[in-house]
Design an enzyme around this catalytic site. Sequence first.
Site, mmCIF file in Angstrom:
data_model
loop_
_atom_site.group_PDB
_atom_site.id
_atom_site.type_symbol
_atom_site.label_atom_id
_atom_site.label_comp_id
_atom_site.label_asym_id
_atom_site.label_seq_id
_atom_site.Cartn_x
_atom_site.Cartn_y
_atom_site.Cartn_z
ATOM 1 N N LYS A 9 -42.652 -3.437 10.508
ATOM 2 C CA LYS A 9 -42.593 -3.680 9.022
ATOM 3 C C LYS A 9 -42.264 -2.420 8.295
ATOM 4 O O LYS A 9 -42.299 -1.194 8.484
ATOM 5 C CB LYS A 9 -44.142 -3.786 8.591
ATOM 6 C CG LYS A 9 -44.265 -4.039 7.019
ATOM 7 C CD LYS A 9 -45.652 -4.603 6.755
ATOM 8 C CE LYS A 9 -46.849 -3.432 6.649
ATOM 9 N NZ LYS A 9 -48.185 -3.930 6.078
ATOM 10 N N SER A 25 -28.789 -14.156 4.287
ATOM 11 C CA SER A 25 -29.513 -12.970 5.383
ATOM 12 C C SER A 25 -30.086 -11.821 4.088
ATOM 13 O O SER A 25 -29.903 -11.836 2.879
ATOM 14 C CB SER A 25 -28.441 -12.271 5.967
ATOM 15 O OG SER A 25 -27.451 -11.379 5.330
ATOM 16 N N TYR A 58 -32.321 -13.383 8.470
ATOM 17 C CA TYR A 58 -31.892 -12.520 9.398
ATOM 18 C C TYR A 58 -31.229 -11.299 8.776
ATOM 19 O O TYR A 58 -30.819 -11.231 7.810
ATOM 20 C CB TYR A 58 -30.756 -13.163 10.536
ATOM 21 C CG TYR A 58 -29.445 -13.515 9.796
ATOM 22 C CD1 TYR A 58 -28.382 -12.620 9.804
ATOM 23 C CD2 TYR A 58 -29.385 -14.852 9.136
ATOM 24 C CE1 TYR A 58 -27.252 -13.031 9.232
ATOM 25 C CE2 TYR A 58 -28.490 -15.164 8.628
ATOM 26 C CZ TYR A 58 -27.160 -14.092 8.371
ATOM 27 O OH TYR A 58 -26.054 -14.644 7.824
ATOM 28 N N GLY A 72 -27.251 -14.822 -0.431
ATOM 29 C CA GLY A 72 -27.307 -16.282 -0.263
ATOM 30 C C GLY A 72 -28.226 -16.966 -1.126
ATOM 31 O O GLY A 72 -28.734 -16.320 -2.099
ATOM 32 N N PRO A 73 -28.713 -17.941 -0.686
ATOM 33 C CA PRO A 73 -29.727 -18.979 -1.663
ATOM 34 C C PRO A 73 -31.124 -18.019 -1.750
ATOM 35 O O PRO A 73 -31.667 -18.094 -2.663
ATOM 36 C CB PRO A 73 -30.121 -20.025 -0.571
ATOM 37 C CG PRO A 73 -28.741 -20.270 0.029
ATOM 38 C CD PRO A 73 -28.438 -18.808 0.427
ATOM 39 N N ALA A 74 -31.200 -17.171 -0.889
ATOM 40 C CA ALA A 74 -32.648 -16.298 -1.327
ATOM 41 C C ALA A 74 -32.486 -15.510 -2.553
ATOM 42 O O ALA A 74 -33.404 -14.941 -3.036
ATOM 43 C CB ALA A 74 -32.560 -15.318 -0.159
#
Length: 115
Positions: A9, A25, A58, A72-74
């Site tokens: 973490k 990612s 990832y 990206g979409p995140a």
Amino acid sequence: MLLQIMKSKIHRVRITQADVNYIGSITIDPILIKAAKIIPGEKVQVLNVSNGERLETYVIEGNQEGQIGINGPAALKMKKGDIVIIVSYAFIEHDLAKQHTPTIIFPNEKTNRLD
């Protein structure tokens, strides 16, 4: 029987860049990747403390100290300046899981660096 448990973490880092046009990612500072024992390509869960969003993606190794990039979409769910927690998991045999100690690092939340 295999159990899925927390392996690593990175606790509370700040997103330094967000690029919706990138392939996808999360880009992470190479020092933090090494300290957290995460490898490029590894699946992680990203927990956004700022807005409650959660997603899986990832890891891509960054090239700058303190870099945390959501790609990206995140990038539609998280933005520059948001505080996130990055968690990786592993499947471990039940008996070994009882003895497992996850690697948890606590970078400086303002700089994303290990002080």
